[in-house]
Design a protein around this motif. Sequence first.
Motif, PDB file in Angstrom:
ATOM      1  N   THR A 141       0.853  -1.197   0.000  1.00 37.01           N
ATOM      2  CA  THR A 141       0.000   0.000   0.000  1.00 37.01           C
ATOM      3  C   THR A 141       0.890   1.249   0.000  1.00 37.01           C
ATOM      4  N   LYS A 142       0.291   2.382  -0.403  1.00 34.93           N
ATOM      5  CA  LYS A 142       1.048   3.632  -0.508  1.00 34.93           C
ATOM      6  C   LYS A 142       1.510   4.135   0.878  1.00 34.93           C
ATOM      7  N   GLU A 195       2.535   2.598   3.417  1.00 40.76           N
ATOM      8  CA  GLU A 195       3.798   1.983   3.890  1.00 40.76           C
ATOM      9  C   GLU A 195       4.997   2.763   3.372  1.00 40.76           C
ATOM     10  N   VAL A 196       4.887   3.169   2.099  1.00 41.67           N
ATOM     11  CA  VAL A 196       5.988   3.895   1.463  1.00 41.67           C
ATOM     12  C   VAL A 196       6.136   5.261   2.138  1.00 41.67           C
ATOM     13  N   GLU A 197       4.987   5.883   2.422  1.00 46.43           N
ATOM     14  CA  GLU A 197       5.029   7.210   3.051  1.00 46.43           C
ATOM     15  C   GLU A 197       5.668   7.142   4.432  1.00 46.43           C
TER      16      GLU A 197
END
Length: 427
Positions: free
Chosen positions: A92-93, A95-97
Amino acid sequence: MYQKRVKMGIFNEAQKYIVGGVNSPVRAFKSVGGEPPFIEKGEGAYIFDIEGNKYLDYIQSWGPLIFGHCDKDTQNAIIEAVKKGVSFGAPTKVEVELAKEVLELFPHLNLIRFVNSGTEATMSAIRLARGYTGKDDIIKFEGCYHGHSDSLLVSAGSGAATFGVPSSPGVPADFTKHTLLAKYNDIESVKKCFESGDVGCVIIEPIAGNMSLVPGEKEFLGELREICNHYGAVLIFDEVMSGFRASLRGSFDIYGIKADIVTFGKVIGGGMPVGAFAGKKEIMEKLSPVGPVYQAGTLSGNPVAMSAGLTVIKKLKENPEIYKELEDKAKKLMEGFSETSKENNIDFNYNVIGSMFGFFFNKKLPKNFDEVNESDTKRYAKFHNNMLKSGFYFAPSAYETGFICTPMNEKDIENTITTYSKIVKEI
Ligand SMILES: Cc1ncc(COP(=O)(O)O)c(C=O)c1O
Ligand SMILES: N[C@H](C=O)CCC(=O)O
């Protein structure tokens, strides 16, 4: 504040179904006696039990809740995430953030992996360090607690020390023969371990928070870094507790020492179950799926937990001044306790680092686990019981650290000190 503890028998009921009535041993109050209150809800600095009693909470879920209970921003982030779905088992996005926000703070940490608890973070970090160096022996320090994985449950602090089982039955000797024990803040004991084994990694709480609060000395930690460089061993700083608690960048702001791997937990998940380990690229790339060292998790990087963590970390980065404010409050509390103790001829010593505090009914300020064990734990139990009855929730063990949260105000601290001066004759 505290009204009365109506005996509802829920602890008895709990023991019929849950081992010891609790899902983590220290919650059972065994070392301080009495029964644990069962908590219904929290609000800012306070918690309320199912009998309607209100307590000023110096535990804050053992550290995670730096903004206190039911912080609106964290709550909203969780609600919004839940609306989209609680788990996907896919990237998911968010996690990256969160990864970006965390790594941005540490120039020496290039890659991160999220897991579900501090135990998983340290256990996986050790496996990675062993896989990277090809050496099996590890050094851990007496009184440091890194969760309950087999090779780390040797002479451990926290609940293991509280219950007098620092090395647990059920852990085969074969599993722990690679765990070499050194004394905290004693570099000679580290040198002996390096000379006696084939050491691939050293794991330490640079700010030890599981034998009450004992900070590593700067010179000692610097020497530890050098000796790891000399022997080609991976240095792991376990900052599951001190990360984002002792200061924004944990021990790194305080000592400036660059560990090869740092483990996180607690604050990084905003109260949701999260752990993480981050490290240098060349080490982290040994981890699966890039490298051969296996590590996995069905719920790892859970979007609800990641959203809570992201909100908290962003808020901390936007408001770094809170650490000084929290530290001032912790110092005020400890100075108040210290003065009262002195007036009553009670041996008392303390440490404060950022929002963390620890105190000892001890003639001297301990520097290692042996010295911590000289503290008067019976007196701590009486302190705990009397403060609890008066509406103040301190850790139910002398081996734990206390935490200040942002909603705690000057009045809360003053009330705590006044209450201590009222009950001090009872301890
Ligand atoms: C320094 C440290 N490492 C590891 C752990 C283990 O974390 P968890 O309880 O989330 O497994 C804890 C707390 O329990 C801790 O304080
Ligand atoms: N010292 C532990 C975490 O930091 C206490 C929490 C637990 O074991 O339940």
